[in-house]
Design a protein around this motif. Sequence first.
Motif, PDB file in Angstrom:
ATOM      1  N   UNK A 101       0.820  -1.213   0.000  1.00 10.48           N
ATOM      2  CA  UNK A 101       0.000   0.000   0.000  1.00 10.48           C
ATOM      3  C   UNK A 101       0.853   1.263   0.000  1.00 10.48           C
ATOM      4  N   UNK A 102       2.070   1.143   0.522  1.00  8.92           N
ATOM      5  CA  UNK A 102       2.880   2.328   0.797  1.00  8.92           C
ATOM      6  C   UNK A 102       3.419   2.978  -0.462  1.00  8.92           C
ATOM      7  N   UNK A 103       4.064   2.212  -1.340  1.00 11.29           N
ATOM      8  CA  UNK A 103       4.754   2.835  -2.478  1.00 11.29           C
ATOM      9  C   UNK A 103       3.813   3.530  -3.445  1.00 11.29           C
ATOM     10  N   UNK A 104       2.708   2.909  -3.890  1.00  9.97           N
ATOM     11  CA  UNK A 104       1.822   3.652  -4.806  1.00  9.97           C
ATOM     12  C   UNK A 104       1.190   4.868  -4.139  1.00  9.97           C
ATOM     13  N   UNK A 105       0.844   4.762  -2.848  1.00  9.30           N
ATOM     14  CA  UNK A 105       0.275   5.922  -2.148  1.00  9.30           C
ATOM     15  C   UNK A 105       1.302   7.040  -2.048  1.00  9.30           C
ATOM     16  N   UNK A 106       2.561   6.683  -1.763  1.00  5.34           N
ATOM     17  CA  UNK A 106       3.616   7.694  -1.678  1.00  5.34           C
ATOM     18  C   UNK A 106       3.829   8.381  -3.021  1.00  5.34           C
ATOM     19  N   UNK A 107       3.737   7.632  -4.114  1.00  2.37           N
ATOM     20  CA  UNK A 107       3.900   8.232  -5.438  1.00  2.37           C
ATOM     21  C   UNK A 107       2.763   9.201  -5.755  1.00  2.37           C
ATOM     22  N   UNK A 108       1.541   8.855  -5.345  1.00  5.41           N
ATOM     23  CA  UNK A 108       0.410   9.765  -5.550  1.00  5.41           C
ATOM     24  C   UNK A 108       0.649  11.065  -4.799  1.00  5.41           C
ATOM     25  N   UNK A 109       1.036  10.969  -3.534  1.00  6.35           N
ATOM     26  CA  UNK A 109       1.327  12.171  -2.745  1.00  6.35           C
ATOM     27  C   UNK A 109       2.491  12.955  -3.353  1.00  6.35           C
ATOM     28  N   UNK A 115      -6.848   7.739   1.395  1.00  6.34           N
ATOM     29  CA  UNK A 115      -5.830   8.502   0.674  1.00  6.34           C
ATOM     30  C   UNK A 115      -6.251   9.940   0.375  1.00  6.34           C
ATOM     31  N   UNK A 116      -7.539  10.217   0.029  1.00 10.75           N
ATOM     32  CA  UNK A 116      -7.912  11.617  -0.219  1.00 10.75           C
ATOM     33  C   UNK A 116      -7.623  12.556   0.954  1.00 10.75           C
TER      34      UNK A 116
END
Length: 245
Positions: free
Chosen positions: A44-52, A201-202
């Motif tokens: 969950x961490x890497x794609x969420x970090x890329x979005x941020x 995430x939002x």
Amino acid sequence: MGESMILYLALAIASAAALYSSVGHGGASAYIALMALAGLAPDDVRPAALVLNIVVAGLGAFRFIRAGRFDWRVFWPFAIAAIPAAFLAGRIDVPEHIYRPLLAFALAAAALRYLVWPQIDAVKPSAPPSPLVALPVGAALGALAGLTGIGGGVYLSPLLVFAGWADPQRATGIAACFIVVNSLAGLAGRASLFATLPSFLPWLVGAASIGALIGTTWSLRGLNQAGVLRVLGLVLGIAAAALIA
């Protein structure tokens, strides 16, 4: 994850976004560390970090370009080589015990230089590199960005300043744009992980956006070239510590 933990995580991410965005960075290395501490699963961490990263660096890129802190001649050869490299490398899983110590050492060395001797690089002249140099360097940085799940600005901006390819203030805008294109490419390379993005995430995106507005405003109004380098040194030191943790 409980509501109180989400609130604490959002506040921490807003603080990280403010600090990182002031030097044109997206902050992915900090977000990865914070979300891991909050107990999120690695997938969950890497794609969420890329979005941020995309949100924060995108806002920074917009504001820094409008303020004249950008140089297209420096940006394009790095970006054109980095994008495919980040996409391809984003599909590769590399053992963390291989790349983390090496990257942490390099970032820590750069952090020490800019915290202790920022005036050295704050005053020296700058000129764009030859495309023959920038293209392979951009490809290498893009590959690093894809492998580590961050946008690559944390590698590019100290290199731009150290090599004399851009002054510290223009390096902020160049790094922010570089992070946006690399993060988009890296996220595309990890498209299969979209389904694992956390439902909250939002809220994190909103917090990161507020932090980025604060950080970029501080940079544009209050940081001279030596100040940018001192903050850059702090950011690099935090990124090195996050990689070691």
